[in-house]
Motif scaffolding. Structure first.
Motif, PDB file in Angstrom:
ATOM      1  N   PRO A 235       0.846  -1.209   0.000  1.00 28.03           N
ATOM      2  CA  PRO A 235       0.000   0.000   0.000  1.00 28.03           C
ATOM      3  C   PRO A 235       0.872   1.246   0.000  1.00 28.03           C
ATOM      4  O   PRO A 235       2.092   1.169   0.230  1.00 28.03           O
ATOM      5  CB  PRO A 235      -0.758  -0.135   1.327  1.00 28.03           C
ATOM      6  CG  PRO A 235       0.238  -0.823   2.221  1.00 28.03           C
ATOM      7  CD  PRO A 235       1.027  -1.770   1.341  1.00 28.03           C
ATOM      8  N   GLY A 236       0.268   2.390  -0.248  1.00 32.02           N
ATOM      9  CA  GLY A 236       1.033   3.632  -0.154  1.00 32.02           C
ATOM     10  C   GLY A 236       1.531   3.865   1.257  1.00 32.02           C
ATOM     11  O   GLY A 236       2.640   4.370   1.465  1.00 32.02           O
ATOM     12  N   HIS A 237       0.722   3.491   2.241  1.00 32.82           N
ATOM     13  CA  HIS A 237       1.071   3.634   3.650  1.00 32.82           C
ATOM     14  C   HIS A 237       0.484   2.449   4.407  1.00 32.82           C
ATOM     15  O   HIS A 237      -0.619   1.989   4.087  1.00 32.82           O
ATOM     16  CB  HIS A 237       0.527   4.946   4.218  1.00 32.82           C
ATOM     17  CG  HIS A 237       1.080   6.166   3.546  1.00 32.82           C
ATOM     18  ND1 HIS A 237       2.133   6.889   4.051  1.00 32.82           N
ATOM     19  CD2 HIS A 237       0.725   6.783   2.385  1.00 32.82           C
ATOM     20  CE1 HIS A 237       2.403   7.905   3.232  1.00 32.82           C
ATOM     21  NE2 HIS A 237       1.556   7.854   2.220  1.00 32.82           N
ATOM     22  N   GLY A 238       1.208   1.975   5.404  1.00 28.85           N
ATOM     23  CA  GLY A 238       0.751   0.830   6.176  1.00 28.85           C
ATOM     24  C   GLY A 238       1.509  -0.429   5.801  1.00 28.85           C
ATOM     25  O   GLY A 238       2.336  -0.431   4.884  1.00 28.85           O
ATOM     26  N   PRO A 239       1.236  -1.528   6.511  1.00 30.07           N
ATOM     27  CA  PRO A 239       1.972  -2.767   6.278  1.00 30.07           C
ATOM     28  C   PRO A 239       1.593  -3.442   4.968  1.00 30.07           C
ATOM     29  O   PRO A 239       0.524  -3.193   4.404  1.00 30.07           O
ATOM     30  CB  PRO A 239       1.564  -3.633   7.476  1.00 30.07           C
ATOM     31  CG  PRO A 239       0.209  -3.130   7.859  1.00 30.07           C
ATOM     32  CD  PRO A 239       0.256  -1.647   7.612  1.00 30.07           C
ATOM     33  N   VAL A 240       2.493  -4.311   4.491  1.00 27.79           N
ATOM     34  CA  VAL A 240       2.217  -5.100   3.291  1.00 27.79           C
ATOM     35  C   VAL A 240       0.939  -5.908   3.507  1.00 27.79           C
ATOM     36  O   VAL A 240       0.690  -6.447   4.596  1.00 27.79           O
ATOM     37  CB  VAL A 240       3.401  -6.032   2.970  1.00 27.79           C
ATOM     38  CG1 VAL A 240       3.068  -6.968   1.814  1.00 27.79           C
ATOM     39  CG2 VAL A 240       4.642  -5.199   2.643  1.00 27.79           C
ATOM     40  N   ALA A 241       0.123  -5.998   2.475  1.00 21.73           N
ATOM     41  CA  ALA A 241      -1.224  -6.554   2.599  1.00 21.73           C
ATOM     42  C   ALA A 241      -1.418  -7.789   1.724  1.00 21.73           C
ATOM     43  O   ALA A 241      -0.594  -8.106   0.853  1.00 21.73           O
ATOM     44  CB  ALA A 241      -2.253  -5.492   2.233  1.00 21.73           C
ATOM     45  N   THR A 242      -2.541  -8.444   1.956  1.00 26.07           N
ATOM     46  CA  THR A 242      -2.971  -9.576   1.149  1.00 26.07           C
ATOM     47  C   THR A 242      -4.155  -9.152   0.276  1.00 26.07           C
ATOM     48  O   THR A 242      -4.708  -8.058   0.443  1.00 26.07           O
ATOM     49  CB  THR A 242      -3.419 -10.739   2.046  1.00 26.07           C
ATOM     50  OG1 THR A 242      -4.578 -10.303   2.794  1.00 26.07           O
ATOM     51  CG2 THR A 242      -2.317 -11.152   3.012  1.00 26.07           C
ATOM     52  N   LYS A 243      -4.554 -10.052  -0.603  1.00 32.50           N
ATOM     53  CA  LYS A 243      -5.736  -9.788  -1.419  1.00 32.50           C
ATOM     54  C   LYS A 243      -6.960  -9.599  -0.526  1.00 32.50           C
ATOM     55  O   LYS A 243      -7.809  -8.740  -0.794  1.00 32.50           O
ATOM     56  CB  LYS A 243      -5.964 -10.929  -2.406  1.00 32.50           C
ATOM     57  CG  LYS A 243      -7.153 -10.699  -3.332  1.00 32.50           C
ATOM     58  CD  LYS A 243      -7.316 -11.829  -4.345  1.00 32.50           C
ATOM     59  CE  LYS A 243      -8.486 -11.534  -5.295  1.00 32.50           C
ATOM     60  NZ  LYS A 243      -8.670 -12.612  -6.304  1.00 32.50           N
ATOM     61  N   ALA A 244      -7.052 -10.382   0.554  1.00 32.46           N
ATOM     62  CA  ALA A 244      -8.192 -10.251   1.467  1.00 32.46           C
ATOM     63  C   ALA A 244      -8.217  -8.870   2.127  1.00 32.46           C
ATOM     64  O   ALA A 244      -9.292  -8.284   2.321  1.00 32.46           O
ATOM     65  CB  ALA A 244      -8.137 -11.346   2.528  1.00 32.46           C
ATOM     66  N   ASP A 245      -7.032  -8.339   2.465  1.00 32.77           N
ATOM     67  CA  ASP A 245      -6.961  -6.994   3.050  1.00 32.77           C
ATOM     68  C   ASP A 245      -7.475  -5.953   2.065  1.00 32.77           C
ATOM     69  O   ASP A 245      -8.223  -5.036   2.435  1.00 32.77           O
ATOM     70  CB  ASP A 245      -5.520  -6.655   3.429  1.00 32.77           C
ATOM     71  CG  ASP A 245      -4.979  -7.497   4.567  1.00 32.77           C
ATOM     72  OD1 ASP A 245      -5.759  -7.860   5.463  1.00 32.77           O
ATOM     73  OD2 ASP A 245      -3.766  -7.792   4.544  1.00 32.77           O
ATOM     74  N   LEU A 246      -7.052  -6.075   0.825  1.00 28.88           N
ATOM     75  CA  LEU A 246      -7.485  -5.117  -0.194  1.00 28.88           C
ATOM     76  C   LEU A 246      -8.984  -5.242  -0.459  1.00 28.88           C
ATOM     77  O   LEU A 246      -9.670  -4.236  -0.648  1.00 28.88           O
ATOM     78  CB  LEU A 246      -6.696  -5.322  -1.489  1.00 28.88           C
ATOM     79  CG  LEU A 246      -7.073  -4.387  -2.648  1.00 28.88           C
ATOM     80  CD1 LEU A 246      -6.922  -2.919  -2.259  1.00 28.88           C
ATOM     81  CD2 LEU A 246      -6.244  -4.708  -3.889  1.00 28.88           C
ATOM     82  N   GLN A 247      -9.495  -6.458  -0.443  1.00 32.40           N
ATOM     83  CA  GLN A 247     -10.931  -6.658  -0.644  1.00 32.40           C
ATOM     84  C   GLN A 247     -11.730  -5.987   0.472  1.00 32.40           C
ATOM     85  O   GLN A 247     -12.762  -5.339   0.214  1.00 32.40           O
ATOM     86  CB  GLN A 247     -11.261  -8.147  -0.696  1.00 32.40           C
ATOM     87  CG  GLN A 247     -12.733  -8.458  -0.928  1.00 32.40           C
ATOM     88  CD  GLN A 247     -13.237  -7.972  -2.270  1.00 32.40           C
ATOM     89  OE1 GLN A 247     -12.775  -8.444  -3.316  1.00 32.40           O
ATOM     90  NE2 GLN A 247     -14.171  -7.024  -2.278  1.00 32.40           N
ATOM     91  N   ALA A 248     -11.232  -6.112   1.699  1.00 33.65           N
ATOM     92  CA  ALA A 248     -11.906  -5.469   2.833  1.00 33.65           C
ATOM     93  C   ALA A 248     -11.883  -3.953   2.688  1.00 33.65           C
ATOM     94  O   ALA A 248     -12.867  -3.262   3.001  1.00 33.65           O
ATOM     95  CB  ALA A 248     -11.237  -5.889   4.137  1.00 33.65           C
ATOM     96  N   TYR A 249     -10.761  -3.423   2.210  1.00 36.84           N
ATOM     97  CA  TYR A 249     -10.636  -1.974   1.980  1.00 36.84           C
ATOM     98  C   TYR A 249     -11.619  -1.521   0.910  1.00 36.84           C
ATOM     99  O   TYR A 249     -12.323  -0.523   1.078  1.00 36.84           O
ATOM    100  CB  TYR A 249      -9.199  -1.687   1.554  1.00 36.84           C
ATOM    101  CG  TYR A 249      -8.868  -0.247   1.243  1.00 36.84           C
ATOM    102  CD1 TYR A 249      -8.559   0.645   2.259  1.00 36.84           C
ATOM    103  CD2 TYR A 249      -8.802   0.205  -0.075  1.00 36.84           C
ATOM    104  CE1 TYR A 249      -8.210   1.961   1.979  1.00 36.84           C
ATOM    105  CE2 TYR A 249      -8.452   1.519  -0.362  1.00 36.84           C
ATOM    106  CZ  TYR A 249      -8.161   2.384   0.668  1.00 36.84           C
ATOM    107  OH  TYR A 249      -7.815   3.688   0.386  1.00 36.84           O
ATOM    108  N   ARG A 250     -11.684  -2.270  -0.164  1.00 39.35           N
ATOM    109  CA  ARG A 250     -12.591  -1.944  -1.260  1.00 39.35           C
ATOM    110  C   ARG A 250     -14.043  -1.956  -0.782  1.00 39.35           C
ATOM    111  O   ARG A 250     -14.829  -1.059  -1.108  1.00 39.35           O
ATOM    112  CB  ARG A 250     -12.389  -2.952  -2.391  1.00 39.35           C
ATOM    113  CG  ARG A 250     -13.114  -2.598  -3.691  1.00 39.35           C
ATOM    114  CD  ARG A 250     -14.400  -3.390  -3.823  1.00 39.35           C
ATOM    115  NE  ARG A 250     -15.009  -3.083  -5.128  1.00 39.35           N
ATOM    116  CZ  ARG A 250     -16.298  -2.874  -5.302  1.00 39.35           C
ATOM    117  NH1 ARG A 250     -17.146  -2.930  -4.278  1.00 39.35           N
ATOM    118  NH2 ARG A 250     -16.779  -2.607  -6.500  1.00 39.35           N
TER     119      ARG A 250
END
Length: 306
Positions: A235-250
């Motif tokens: 991400p631009g800021h914050g820890p490295v993420a998974t697809k599940a993290d990005l899905q939750a963000y979306r």
């Protein structure tokens, strides 16, 4: 000089000294701030790593064809960033891609440009960097020539380096009007720039730079279509993420947009919408750069609210 004029003159001298001291204090405070920054490295694959310091997360890929850097934080940190790159066993930076124009992602451009790096970015990054930018009371002057991207694009480009294809994908307006998503196809790593903030703050959509809250959802959709369960997402800021993290963000961004849009259609004012707390309960830090109410106001404005 009479006593009154002498007093006024001394007063002005005292004020000048005070202002000068304050300015020096600000400079020293900034120097101290960056002097204390430690660049931390997380290796994601044998050839791709992420650097954390002060500012946007930096992507690094390296190999026999040269080192590619994604963003470069602030100018005072360049030497530390270069040292971190060298500690990876990588050669000096040969290519630099900016994910957007903001200073915490492009501040080292001039240093790296002068050191020989080829700078690349979306067309609108260069357009914004060559002219004065204003966001409220904040004014960013034009960037020097050495800091400017020399290769620009609208839809994107591909770099065939170090045994893999590195795709720079131009996005529709989201965080700004010049965002880029980076995809290392072989290493299965995606760098999203500031179209994705992982848990540390609510999204920052820079409306003064042509950002669009709906574009943040579209950017997430673009990355999700490229990702699988093993993809590492920077991400631009914050820890490295998974697809599940990005899905939750979306999901979060989409749901908040939906709540605000419905409330606006019902004729509710911005204050009434804020009182509904549409951004509550998503597990995002509420004391980050963008607070829940701040993001709600951005959504409201982006959707046409006055």
């Amino acid at each position: 000089m009479n006593f009154t004029n002498k007093s006024i003159a001394l007063s002005k001298i005292g004020m000048a000294i005070a202002l000068g001291s304050a300015a020096l204090g600000t400079v020293h405070a900034q120097e101290d701030r960056f002097a204390k920054v430690e660049i931390k490295t997380q290796q994601l694959t044998p050839s791709v790593s992420v650097l954390f310091g002060a500012g946007g997360n930096i992507g690094v890929s390296h190999g026999e064809d040269g080192t590619i850097l994604i963003d470069d934080q602030f100018a005072p940190l360049t030497a530390k960033i270069q040292a971190a790159v060298a500690n990876l066993g990588a050669s000096p930076v040969k290519f630099l891609i900016n994910t957007h124009w903001h200073g915490d992602h492009t501040g080292g451009n001039e240093n790296l440009g002068n050191a020989g790096a080829v700078i690349m970015a979306h067309d609108n990054v260069r357009i914004r960097m060559v002219s004065e930018q204003r966001r409220g009371d904040n004014i960013t002057p034009p960037s020097p020539k050495a800091a400017l991207p020399v290769v620009t694009y609208a839809e994107g480009l591909k770099l065939h380096l170090n045994g893999e294809e590195v795709r720079a994908i131009g996005l529709a307006p989201a965080h700004t009007d010049g965002d880029t998503l980076i995809h290392w196809t072989k290493s299965n790593v995606i760098h999203m720039g500031d179209t994705f903030f992982n848990k540390v703050t609510f999204p920052f959509v820079d409306l003064s730079s042509g950002g669009d809250v709906r574009g943040v959802v579209a950017a997430a959709d673009k990355a999700l279509a490229l990702a699988n369960d093993d993809t590492k997402i920077i991400p631009g800021h914050g820890p490295v993420a998974t697809k599940a993290d990005l899905q939750a963000y979306r999901t979060m961004v989409s749901e908040i947009i939906g709540k605000v849009e419905t409330a606006m259609a019902d004729g509710k004012s911005l204050d009434e919408i804020k009182a509904m707390k549409p951004a509550a309960g998503y597990g995002v830090a509420t004391d980050g750069f963008i607070k829940p109410d701040g993001f709600v106001e951005t959504v409201y404005t982006s959707l046409g609210g006055k």
